[in-house]
Design an enzyme around this catalytic site. Sequence first.
Site, PDB file in Angstrom:
ATOM      1  CB  SER A  10      -0.889   0.230   1.231  1.00 18.80           C
ATOM      2  OG  SER A  10      -1.317   1.201   1.323  1.00 18.80           O
ATOM      3  CG  HIS A  35      -4.103  -1.339  -1.840  1.00 22.55           C
ATOM      4  ND1 HIS A  35      -4.969  -2.058  -2.167  1.00 22.55           N
ATOM      5  CD2 HIS A  35      -4.478  -0.621  -0.588  1.00 22.55           C
ATOM      6  CE1 HIS A  35      -6.190  -1.739  -1.460  1.00 22.55           C
ATOM      7  NE2 HIS A  35      -5.811  -0.993  -0.568  1.00 22.55           N
ATOM      8  CG  ASP A  37      -5.359   2.379   0.930  1.00 20.49           C
ATOM      9  OD1 ASP A  37      -6.183   1.820   0.666  1.00 20.49           O
ATOM     10  OD2 ASP A  37      -4.177   2.330   1.069  1.00 20.49           O
ATOM     11  CG  MET A  39      -8.658   7.464   2.347  1.00 18.21           C
ATOM     12  SD  MET A  39      -7.488   7.568   3.641  1.00 18.21           S
ATOM     13  CE  MET A  39      -6.614   5.914   3.709  1.00 18.21           C
ATOM     14  CG  HIS A  69      -9.333   0.584  -0.820  1.00 17.60           C
ATOM     15  ND1 HIS A  69      -8.954   0.024   0.340  1.00 17.60           N
ATOM     16  CD2 HIS A  69     -10.940   0.493  -0.571  1.00 17.60           C
ATOM     17  CE1 HIS A  69      -9.880   0.100   1.294  1.00 17.60           C
ATOM     18  NE2 HIS A  69     -11.025   0.342   0.756  1.00 17.60           N
ATOM     19  CG  MET A  71     -11.302   3.711   1.756  1.00 20.49           C
ATOM     20  SD  MET A  71      -9.821   3.524   2.718  1.00 20.49           S
ATOM     21  CE  MET A  71      -8.772   3.803   1.332  1.00 20.49           C
ATOM     22  CG  MET A 140     -11.774  -2.551   4.713  1.00 21.73           C
ATOM     23  SD  MET A 140     -10.474  -2.234   3.772  1.00 21.73           S
ATOM     24  CE  MET A 140      -9.348  -1.344   5.050  1.00 21.73           C
ATOM     25  CG  ASP A 178      -6.484  -2.651   2.837  1.00 24.06           C
ATOM     26  OD1 ASP A 178      -5.217  -2.456   3.434  1.00 24.06           O
ATOM     27  OD2 ASP A 178      -7.167  -1.816   2.115  1.00 24.06           O
TER      28      ASP A 178
HETATM   29  C1  DX5 Z   1      -6.524   1.527   5.362  1.00 23.90           C
HETATM   30  C2  DX5 Z   1      -6.038   1.431   4.116  1.00 23.90           C
HETATM   31  C3  DX5 Z   1      -5.037   0.346   4.096  1.00 23.90           C
HETATM   32  C4  DX5 Z   1      -3.564   0.643   4.721  1.00 23.90           C
HETATM   33  C5  DX5 Z   1      -3.169  -0.474   5.135  1.00 23.90           C
HETATM   34  O1  DX5 Z   1      -7.503   2.508   5.339  1.00 23.90           O
HETATM   35  O2  DX5 Z   1      -7.063   0.968   3.251  1.00 23.90           O
HETATM   36  O3  DX5 Z   1      -4.542   0.084   2.747  1.00 23.90           O
HETATM   37  O4  DX5 Z   1      -2.649   1.561   3.842  1.00 23.90           O
HETATM   38  O5  DX5 Z   1      -2.091  -0.300   5.992  1.00 23.90           O
HETATM   39  P1  DX5 Z   1      -1.380  -1.062   7.071  1.00 23.90           P
HETATM   40  O6  DX5 Z   1      -0.790  -2.362   6.000  1.00 23.90           O
HETATM   41  O7  DX5 Z   1      -0.229  -0.370   7.700  1.00 23.90           O
HETATM   42  O8  DX5 Z   1      -2.393  -1.610   8.307  1.00 23.90           O
HETATM   43 ZN    ZN Z   2      -6.660  -0.099   1.125  1.00 26.59          ZN
END
Ligand code: DX5
Ligand code: ZN
Length: 219
Positions: A10, A35, A37, A39, A69, A71, A140, A178
């Site tokens: 990620s 990956h 993320d 947001m 991903h 969010m 998740m 994840d």
């Molecule tokens: C959380 C994200 C993850 C995050 C995971 O909101 O969706 O992808 O980067 O991070 P680690 O591996 O540090 O838990």
């Molecule tokens: Zn993620």
Amino acid sequence: MPHPPILAPSLLAGDHAHLAASAQAAGQAGAPWLHLDIMDGHFVPNLSFGPETLAALRRAGAKQFFDTHLMLDEPQRYIEPFAQAGAQLISVHIEPAYDHAGTLKRIRTLGCQSGIVLNPGTPAGAIEPVLDQVDLVLVMTVQPGFGGQSFRRDMLAKLLQIDGWRRERNLKFRLEVDGGIDLATARECRAAGADTFVAGTSFFRAADPGAFAAAFAAM
Ligand code: DX5
Ligand code: ZN
């Protein structure tokens, strides 16, 4: 036959002043996916990056499979920009109210693979109606928004349930986890049916990222 394991580092845990270098490091370590993320500060209480970041990573030479991903409260508004920016898989959450089925269909129409995501508090049954429309289910294993949280072991039962449906119905989607994933928690998830592993903190803090990626590939 279970899918072979895939590691998806990620980028959220990478160096945000040098994202291209972090993406390159993940690729050089041998991880086939990256990956991303995304947001919006509404669906989750944090902000990260947008489609222009993906496009810039591609221009900088990133060759990995972009596992995106979203969010977002209104993911349906952003499918096209992410597909154009180089996303190859776009995953959307089941929790917000929008046309889930129509959005998953649109993702595939744009040439991407489609994924559905569920938060720790969301029961597996919530995604059951769309299981035949997705290439990936993302469970998740932390509440989304931030890296570096602890793995939620109570999500193993959810993985077993979704993996059971996959077998019974002869579906082919990948099952991704994840949040709080390292080699030890990944092995627990693998035993419960997961085949695709997001790792942020554990990957970018690994002393030997190549050995880390190799250990995941051998799981
Ligand atoms: C959380 C994200 C993850 C995050 C995971 O909101 O969706 O992808 O980067 O991070 P680690 O591996 O540090 O838990
Ligand atoms: Zn993620």
